[in-house]
Design a protein around this motif. Sequence first.
Motif, PDB file in Angstrom:
ATOM      1  N   GLU A  45     -13.015   1.822 -14.958  1.00 23.44           N
ATOM      2  CA  GLU A  45     -13.656   1.750 -13.448  1.00 23.44           C
ATOM      3  C   GLU A  45     -14.085   1.237 -13.272  1.00 23.44           C
ATOM      4  N   SER A  46     -13.809   1.004 -11.906  1.00 18.34           N
ATOM      5  CA  SER A  46     -14.223  -0.469 -11.081  1.00 18.34           C
ATOM      6  C   SER A  46     -15.737  -0.525 -11.429  1.00 18.34           C
ATOM      7  N   PRO A  47     -16.614  -0.935 -11.017  1.00 15.59           N
ATOM      8  CA  PRO A  47     -17.985  -1.064 -10.820  1.00 15.59           C
ATOM      9  C   PRO A  47     -18.755  -0.324 -10.108  1.00 15.59           C
ATOM     10  N   ALA A  48     -17.491  -0.003  -8.111  1.00 12.20           N
ATOM     11  CA  ALA A  48     -18.101   0.571  -7.320  1.00 12.20           C
ATOM     12  C   ALA A  48     -17.961   1.274  -7.510  1.00 12.20           C
ATOM     13  N   ASP A  49     -16.499   2.402  -8.685  1.00 11.75           N
ATOM     14  CA  ASP A  49     -16.247   3.535  -7.693  1.00 11.75           C
ATOM     15  C   ASP A  49     -17.472   4.169  -9.360  1.00 11.75           C
ATOM     16  N   THR A  85     -26.760  -0.045  -9.147  1.00 15.11           N
ATOM     17  CA  THR A  85     -25.416  -0.929 -10.287  1.00 15.11           C
ATOM     18  C   THR A  85     -26.002  -2.662  -9.619  1.00 15.11           C
ATOM     19  N   VAL A  86     -26.045  -3.653 -10.794  1.00 11.46           N
ATOM     20  CA  VAL A  86     -26.677  -4.335 -10.511  1.00 11.46           C
ATOM     21  C   VAL A  86     -25.196  -5.155 -10.764  1.00 11.46           C
ATOM     22  N   ILE A  87     -24.191  -5.853 -10.589  1.00 13.16           N
ATOM     23  CA  ILE A  87     -23.560  -6.161 -10.750  1.00 13.16           C
ATOM     24  C   ILE A  87     -22.621  -7.598 -10.735  1.00 13.16           C
ATOM     25  N   ASN A  90     -17.985  -9.034 -11.721  1.00 15.90           N
ATOM     26  CA  ASN A  90     -16.988  -7.433 -12.526  1.00 15.90           C
ATOM     27  C   ASN A  90     -18.116  -7.103 -13.774  1.00 15.90           C
ATOM     28  N   ASP A  91     -18.863  -6.893 -14.436  1.00 12.58           N
ATOM     29  CA  ASP A  91     -19.696  -7.165 -15.210  1.00 12.58           C
ATOM     30  C   ASP A  91     -20.891  -5.672 -14.652  1.00 12.58           C
ATOM     31  N   ILE A  92     -21.183  -4.753 -15.627  1.00 14.36           N
ATOM     32  CA  ILE A  92     -22.625  -4.252 -14.803  1.00 14.36           C
ATOM     33  C   ILE A  92     -23.704  -4.769 -15.239  1.00 14.36           C
ATOM     34  N   LEU A  93     -24.573  -4.501 -15.263  1.00 11.44           N
ATOM     35  CA  LEU A  93     -25.861  -4.951 -15.829  1.00 11.44           C
ATOM     36  C   LEU A  93     -27.145  -3.833 -15.906  1.00 11.44           C
ATOM     37  N   GLY A  94     -26.833  -2.865 -16.643  1.00 14.69           N
ATOM     38  CA  GLY A  94     -27.672  -1.771 -16.869  1.00 14.69           C
ATOM     39  C   GLY A  94     -29.243  -2.442 -17.086  1.00 14.69           C
ATOM     40  N   LYS A  95     -30.420  -1.149 -18.012  1.00 15.20           N
ATOM     41  CA  LYS A  95     -31.879  -1.734 -18.357  1.00 15.20           C
ATOM     42  C   LYS A  95     -31.216  -1.825 -19.113  1.00 15.20           C
ATOM     43  N   GLU A 113     -24.996 -15.685  -7.473  1.00 16.72           N
ATOM     44  CA  GLU A 113     -24.867 -14.646  -6.396  1.00 16.72           C
ATOM     45  C   GLU A 113     -24.749 -13.738  -7.197  1.00 16.72           C
ATOM     46  N   HIS A 114     -25.517 -12.141  -7.259  1.00 16.33           N
ATOM     47  CA  HIS A 114     -24.241 -11.106  -7.660  1.00 16.33           C
ATOM     48  C   HIS A 114     -25.167  -9.679  -6.122  1.00 16.33           C
ATOM     49  N   GLU A 115     -24.325  -8.844  -6.858  1.00 14.94           N
ATOM     50  CA  GLU A 115     -24.554  -7.746  -5.909  1.00 14.94           C
ATOM     51  C   GLU A 115     -25.048  -6.577  -6.566  1.00 14.94           C
ATOM     52  N   VAL A 116     -25.655  -5.519  -5.173  1.00 18.65           N
ATOM     53  CA  VAL A 116     -26.333  -4.355  -5.435  1.00 18.65           C
ATOM     54  C   VAL A 116     -25.226  -2.957  -4.953  1.00 18.65           C
ATOM     55  N   ARG A 117     -24.926  -2.638  -5.993  1.00 15.06           N
ATOM     56  CA  ARG A 117     -24.111  -1.470  -5.456  1.00 15.06           C
ATOM     57  C   ARG A 117     -25.347   0.250  -5.626  1.00 15.06           C
ATOM     58  N   SER A 118     -25.929   0.913  -4.561  1.00 15.89           N
ATOM     59  CA  SER A 118     -26.588   1.558  -4.508  1.00 15.89           C
ATOM     60  C   SER A 118     -26.168   3.142  -3.769  1.00 15.89           C
ATOM     61  N   ALA A 119     -25.541   4.172  -4.508  1.00 17.39           N
ATOM     62  CA  ALA A 119     -25.088   4.909  -3.894  1.00 17.39           C
ATOM     63  C   ALA A 119     -25.882   6.107  -4.243  1.00 17.39           C
ATOM     64  N   VAL A 120     -25.793   7.266  -2.988  1.00 13.60           N
ATOM     65  CA  VAL A 120     -26.879   8.023  -2.929  1.00 13.60           C
ATOM     66  C   VAL A 120     -26.485   9.285  -1.809  1.00 13.60           C
ATOM     67  N   VAL A 121     -26.317  10.458  -2.448  1.00 11.63           N
ATOM     68  CA  VAL A 121     -25.829  11.251  -2.862  1.00 11.63           C
ATOM     69  C   VAL A 121     -26.787  12.627  -2.609  1.00 11.63           C
ATOM     70  N   LEU A 122     -26.581  13.548  -0.913  1.00 13.75           N
ATOM     71  CA  LEU A 122     -27.081  14.752  -0.983  1.00 13.75           C
ATOM     72  C   LEU A 122     -26.342  16.063  -0.674  1.00 13.75           C
ATOM     73  N   ALA A 123     -26.817  17.029  -1.501  1.00 16.01           N
ATOM     74  CA  ALA A 123     -26.018  17.895  -2.036  1.00 16.01           C
ATOM     75  C   ALA A 123     -26.948  19.756  -2.468  1.00 16.01           C
ATOM     76  N   ASP A 124     -25.975  20.274  -1.454  1.00 14.89           N
ATOM     77  CA  ASP A 124     -26.604  21.730  -1.800  1.00 14.89           C
ATOM     78  C   ASP A 124     -25.498  22.676  -2.571  1.00 14.89           C
ATOM     79  N   SER A 125     -25.481  24.014  -2.620  1.00 11.51           N
ATOM     80  CA  SER A 125     -24.081  24.582  -3.240  1.00 11.51           C
ATOM     81  C   SER A 125     -22.878  24.381  -2.422  1.00 11.51           C
TER      82      SER A 125
END
Length: 202
Positions: A45-49, A85-87, A90-95, A113-125
């Motif tokens: 699995e890629s960091p983006a996925d 996620t801090v990338i 290609n390594d994910i640096l967690g807490k 230099e590193h990349e930070v990806r923030s994914a946001v989800v808004l959902a209901d049923s």
Amino acid sequence: MKFPQIYLASASPRRHEILTQLGVPHEVLRLPPTEGEDEPRLPGESPADYVERTARDKAERALAYLAQQGPERLPPRPVLTADTTVILQNDILGKPASVAEARAMLERLSGSEHEVRSAVVLADSRRMLEAVSITTVRFAVLSPEDIDLYCATGEPMDKAGAYGIQGLAGLFVEHISGSFSGVMGLPVYETGRLLRQFTQQL
């Protein structure tokens, strides 16, 4: 701008603060703990996925919890979740789990230099809306003393990549290209766009 009342399915005080500053009416939804604090990365699995899947998984878990509790205890509302996620290479640096691990992460981030990806989800049923913020951050070269003094504050311990850009680690950042709030954990622009889309589709 009027936003819908939502649940924030996150214990992050930074996400709560950002929603409060935006004037988004929300209630923090505290889900039962799962085994292991961090979601494991799937083989290949890629960091983006990874960051997008994790945010979706959190939303699905929150919706299942709401359904289990029932409308009498928790009125049905949209659920907002996020994953940051801090990338680096290609390594994910967690807490970090320890000061030694935090120090090792900061040594890797130093002068790079590193990349930070923030994914946001808004959902209901009935629907699930998603957005991703991508930010590039460049750190100055950190001396061993810089790293030791920062670790001694305790600030790195509950943050992805062992740093919080809104705190003392802001002194380490030479350049940022993207979303400051996304690095904090909840990108303002993307979150606002999802909330507007959700309201328009009501």
